[in-house]
Design a protein around this motif. Structure first.
Motif, short mmCIF file in Angstrom:
data_model
loop_
_atom_site.label_atom_id
_atom_site.label_comp_id
_atom_site.label_asym_id
_atom_site.label_seq_id
_atom_site.Cartn_x
_atom_site.Cartn_y
_atom_site.Cartn_z
N LYS A 88 33.21 18.70 99.63
CA LYS A 88 32.61 19.94 99.15
C LYS A 88 33.56 20.67 98.21
CE LYS A 88 29.46 20.72 103.00
NZ LYS A 88 28.28 20.51 102.15
N THR A 89 34.87 20.59 98.54
CA THR A 89 35.85 21.21 97.66
C THR A 89 35.84 20.55 96.28
OG1 THR A 89 37.25 21.79 99.54
CG2 THR A 89 38.29 21.78 97.37
N ALA A 90 35.76 19.20 96.31
CA ALA A 90 35.70 18.47 95.04
C ALA A 90 34.44 18.83 94.26
CB ALA A 90 35.76 16.97 95.31
N GLN A 91 33.30 18.92 95.01
CA GLN A 91 32.05 19.30 94.35
C GLN A 91 32.15 20.72 93.79
OE1 GLN A 91 29.20 18.71 97.49
NE2 GLN A 91 28.89 16.54 97.01
N ALA A 92 32.75 21.61 94.63
CA ALA A 92 32.90 22.99 94.17
C ALA A 92 33.82 23.06 92.95
CB ALA A 92 33.44 23.86 95.29
N ASP A 93 34.92 22.26 93.00
CA ASP A 93 35.84 22.23 91.85
C ASP A 93 35.15 21.69 90.62
OD1 ASP A 93 37.84 23.28 93.39
OD2 ASP A 93 38.80 21.35 93.82
N GLU A 94 34.34 20.63 90.84
CA GLU A 94 33.61 20.04 89.72
C GLU A 94 32.60 21.03 89.15
OE1 GLU A 94 30.72 16.17 88.77
OE2 GLU A 94 31.66 16.40 90.74
N ALA A 95 31.89 21.72 90.08
CA ALA A 95 30.93 22.72 89.63
C ALA A 95 31.63 23.86 88.91
CB ALA A 95 30.12 23.25 90.81
N ASP A 96 32.79 24.27 89.46
CA ASP A 96 33.56 25.35 88.85
C ASP A 96 34.06 24.93 87.47
OD1 ASP A 96 34.95 28.00 89.14
OD2 ASP A 96 36.69 26.70 88.83
N THR A 97 34.53 23.68 87.37
CA THR A 97 35.00 23.16 86.08
C THR A 97 33.87 23.10 85.08
OG1 THR A 97 36.70 21.86 87.21
CG2 THR A 97 36.16 21.23 84.95
N LEU A 98 32.69 22.61 85.56
CA LEU A 98 31.52 22.51 84.69
C LEU A 98 31.07 23.90 84.24
CD1 LEU A 98 29.26 20.88 83.36
CD2 LEU A 98 27.99 21.03 85.51
N LEU A 99 31.04 24.84 85.21
CA LEU A 99 30.62 26.20 84.87
C LEU A 99 31.58 26.82 83.86
CD1 LEU A 99 28.77 28.62 85.34
CD2 LEU A 99 30.23 29.28 87.27
N LYS A 100 32.87 26.61 84.08
CA LYS A 100 33.86 27.15 83.15
C LYS A 100 33.70 26.52 81.76
CE LYS A 100 38.81 28.15 82.79
NZ LYS A 100 38.89 27.82 81.37
N ALA A 101 33.44 25.19 81.75
CA ALA A 101 33.24 24.51 80.46
C ALA A 101 32.00 25.04 79.76
CB ALA A 101 33.13 23.00 80.68
N VAL A 102 30.93 25.28 80.56
CA VAL A 102 29.69 25.80 79.98
C VAL A 102 29.93 27.21 79.42
CG1 VAL A 102 27.37 26.63 80.53
CG2 VAL A 102 28.14 24.42 81.40
N ILE A 103 30.61 28.05 80.21
CA ILE A 103 30.88 29.43 79.76
C ILE A 103 31.74 29.42 78.50
CG2 ILE A 103 32.08 31.57 80.37
CD1 ILE A 103 31.17 31.14 83.23
N ASP A 104 32.74 28.51 78.48
CA ASP A 104 33.60 28.43 77.30
C ASP A 104 32.87 27.87 76.10
OD1 ASP A 104 35.79 29.53 78.54
OD2 ASP A 104 36.68 27.62 79.11
N ALA A 105 31.83 27.04 76.36
CA ALA A 105 31.08 26.42 75.26
C ALA A 105 30.06 27.37 74.64
CB ALA A 105 30.39 25.15 75.74
N ILE A 106 29.70 28.42 75.38
CA ILE A 106 28.72 29.39 74.85
C ILE A 106 29.29 30.04 73.58
CG2 ILE A 106 27.54 31.57 75.31
CD1 ILE A 106 27.43 30.77 78.24
N PRO A 107 28.52 30.04 72.50
CA PRO A 107 29.05 30.56 71.22
C PRO A 107 29.07 32.08 71.14
CG PRO A 107 26.80 29.81 70.93
CD PRO A 107 27.17 29.47 72.35
N PHE A 108 29.12 32.74 72.28
CA PHE A 108 29.23 34.18 72.34
C PHE A 108 30.42 34.54 73.21
CE2 PHE A 108 24.68 33.19 72.00
CZ PHE A 108 24.38 33.84 70.82
N ARG A 109 30.91 35.74 73.04
CA ARG A 109 32.00 36.23 73.89
C ARG A 109 31.40 36.75 75.19
NH1 ARG A 109 32.80 35.02 68.52
NH2 ARG A 109 34.95 35.38 67.87
#
Length: 706
Positions: free
Chosen positions: A196-217
């Motif tokens: 679950k920690t790995a899944q949470a880390d993966e989800a957190d990493t994905l969410l962070k990547a998605v947030i960083d990929a958004i072309p808005f601040r």
């Protein structure tokens, strides 16, 4: 499923267990010392002081437990238990709690150390018991006979041994399986936790990547307006490499601190109201000091239970768009200034040209009304034609400017197209006669026909088309055809000439501004190239259409269609004034230009009017103090006091406020005419003017006042 023991989890459990046992043993040690001292009064105990010393040692071990390694604490506790059990066995045999203490020691070894150490401890505990069993068999037990008789028999010792071993083995077996199941459970929980920690880390990493990929601040704050995170774009604007560096900071800590008050005011408004604030245009300062423009949206962050925990903000860098808007606004402002300058230039040009033109036209008219030779009259008619041509050019330039500025309006009133035709013929018949061209009129209109539309603009369309036809026809004829199509409710006009014609290539640009069939046309026939452009635009405003058929050297045909509703003659309209002169009418003429004043005065006198003149507004007010007039003809641009200021004084006077005043001026732009009516002028007559038109306007104003 065969799983390995989780040593770290077991060690953590054992660490807590040993500290708990030490606490309990230390607590019980006090009571144990008391019990040992009381027992010493009734029994001989050779190991009394040794056991009391052990109890005191527990207290010291517990006090310093954090500084003693786990293995030392465990073995000290187990060895102490072993010694306590054996010493009790030596002193009291099976009667006391020796076997129980040894039992607990073996089980404790399994819990605190491991199963192998517990087996060894069991063997060590069995040895003294077997020894006392042997002594019981040979009859050499050292116990006092007064103590429980079982201490004196081998059966008692053997039975105790069997029960002890059996109980210990059962407990060890249970303990082994307990630890095995416990370890399996811990391993399973840890594996699930890791997954679950790995899944949470993966989800957190994905969410962070998605947030960083958004072309808005993006950023989010708590209710105290402290940053709790942001995406990479926002962090970059703040001069940081990642959003985590912003956590705990406020706007006052960042490079836009001078704008922080405004940002926080919006944030607090969202938090206080619980409502989003959208499409906020803001400025922001980057780390390099550069200012950028933002389009910001801020929304409250509300949990499922309704609790407000902060705000989420998102903004886009609209600097390019904003700079473009500013450039466009600047360009628009410049265009407005240019348009204003253009309008001012046109107004001045119109006034400056019309003023002398009015003088020329008026003097020609005065000369034509005098006795002339045939040659003199011919010269003056040609001069009159030139004046009319120049006046047409000026009107065309002003009209195209109005059309381009969308300032040209279309009326919808009842009128007779036959009267429009008569007005047209009054102008073009002399032109055709002058060029010795036959003018043919085929009028199929009902003499009583009344339609709803704009008679002035319809006349302007006809005037341009017929004037062009006459201009470009050297020999032959010009035909005017008029017809009312009751089926389609359209006024149909055809202008046909036998002139120079137009090529197919030239027809493509025929209705564009400042364009003629070829450059030689301008040199040969003159003109600005605006006439047909104005015709096309006027017809578009009236929802009409125009078509052209032409061949070079074979003439042209322009066909016009103007939609209109059939109307009825309004019997309540003002009757046309029958009076043909201004007999008995007293007029004050206010004009600074000597020639124009002379022309207007002569024309009015010829119409039997009583005329007095003034050179400017001040002189007019002075004349009005001592004389009474029926109407005033007022020029606008004059020295000392212009016509507008003079009118204000007149309207403020109780005696003169109802006196009709007509603006007689070369200012003819639509906004100027509208201004004159708003100021209180009763009518407007444009220079150059025909005496007939001026007379008609004077009579119309006086009629409306009566």
């Amino acid at each position: 499923m065969d799983l390995k023991f989780n040593q770290s989890s077991i060690m953590s459990l054992r660490q807590r267990l040993i500290d708990t046992i030490l606490a309990a043993v230390t607590f019980l040690a006090i009571f144990q010392i008391v019990v040992l001292l009381i027992r010493a009064e009734h029994f001989d105990d050779d190991a009394l002081f040794f056991r009391v010393g052990i109890q005191i040692g527990w207290a010291f071990l517990y006090v310093f437990r954090k500084h003693v390694p786990y293995s030392v604490k465990a073995w000290v506790l187990l060895i102490a238990g072993y010694i306590a059990g054996v010493s009790s066995l030596i002193s009291f045999g099976v009667e006391a709690s020796a076997l129980l203490v040894l039992f607990c020691t073996v089980i404790g070894t399994a819990y605190l150390i491991n199963m192998r150490a517990a087996i060894i401890m069991l063997f060590l505990c069995i040895v003294p018991i077997i020894y006392f069993c042997y002594l019981a068999i040979v009859g050499e037990l050292p116990f006092d006979p007064t103590i429980y008789n079982m201490n004196q028999t081998a059966i008692g010792w053997i039975s105790k041994l069997v029960v002890f071993v059996y109980s210990v083995l059962i407990m060890l077996y249970g303990t082994h399986h307990f630890f095995k199941l416990l370890t399996q459970s811990i391993n399973l929980l840890e594996r699930q936790n890791k997954k679950k920690t790995a899944q949470a880390d993966e989800a957190d990493t994905l969410l962070k990547a998605v947030i960083d990929a958004i072309p808005f601040r993006l950023f989010w704050k708590d209710t105290k307006l402290k940053y709790q995170g942001a995406n990479k774009l926002f962090a970059t604007d703040a001069g940081m490499s990642k959003g985590e560096e912003l956590i705990g900071k406020s706007d006052y800590d960042l490079n836009w601190k001078e704008l922080a008050d405004g940002f926080r005011l919006d944030d607090q408004e969202v938090i206080d109201s619980g409502k989003a604030k959208l499409n906020i245009e803001e400025e922001q300062i980057l780390p390099d000091g550069k200012r950028i423009y933002l389009l910001t949206n801020k929304v409250p962050i509300i949990l499922a239970d309704g609790k407000m925990v902060g705000i989420l903000g998102a903004y886009d860098d609209i600097t390019s768009r904003k700079l473009l808007e500013l450039d466009l606004q600047e360009a628009k402002d410049k265009a407005n200034l240019a348009s204003s300058a253009k309008s001012e230039f046109l107004a001045n040009m119109s006034h400056e040209i019309r003023t002398p033109l009015n003088g020329i036209n008026g003097l020609i008219n005065l000369c034509l009304d005098s006795d002339l030779t045939i040659l003199q009259r011919e010269y003056l008619v040609k001069a009159k034609y030139s004046v009319n041509s120049l006046s047409t050019i000026i009107n065309d330039i002003l009209d195209i400017s109005k059309i381009e500025a969308n300032q040209l309006s279309i009326e919808n009133i009842s009128y007779s197209p036959n009267e429009v035709l008569n007005s047209l013929l009054a102008v073009v018949v002399p032109l055709a006669k002058y060029k010795e061209i036959e003018l043919i009129v085929e009028n199929k209109l009902d003499p009583e026909l009344i339609i709803i539309g704009d008679p002035n603009r319809t006349l302007q369309v006809l005037m341009n088309l017929v004037s062009n036809a006459i201009k470009f026809t050297l020999i032959g004829s010009v035909t005017i055809k008029l017809n009312w199509n009751s089926t389609t409710n359209k006024l149909e006009l055809d202008i046909i000439d036998t002139g120079v014609g137009i090529s197919e290539q030239a027809q493509l640009t025929l209705f564009e501004s400042f364009t003629q069939a070829d450059t030689s046309v301008t040199r040969r026939f003159g003109g600005t190239g605006l006439g047909l452009t104005i015709v096309k635009r006027l017809l578009e405003l009236m929802n009409g259409s125009i078509q052209v058929k032409s061949e070079p050297n074979r003439g042209s045909q322009f066909s016009v269609s103007i939609p209109a509703l059939s109307g009825k003659d309004n019997t309540l309209e003002e009757e046309e004034v029958d009076q043909e002169d201004l007999f008995g009418i007293s007029i004050l003429l206010v004009e600074d230009n000597m020639i124009n004043r002379l022309i207007a005065e002569k024309g009015l006198i010829s119409d039997m009017a009583n005329v007095m003149t003034a050179n400017d507004g001040l002189e007019a007010l002075a004349v009005l103090e001592h004389n009474e007039f029926d109407v005033i003809l007022m020029d606008i641009q004059m020295p000392n006091m212009d016509g507008k200021e003079a009118l204000l004084h007149i309207r403020e006077s109780e005696k003169l406020k109802n006196l009709p005043v007509i603006a007689l001026t070369a200012n003819v732009l639509s906004h100027e005419v509208e201004e004159y009516y708003e100021l209180g002028f009763n009518a407007h007559v444009a220079k150059p003017f025909e005496q007939k038109k001026l007379r008609k306007q004077i009579l119309s104003v006086l009629e409306s006042q009566s």
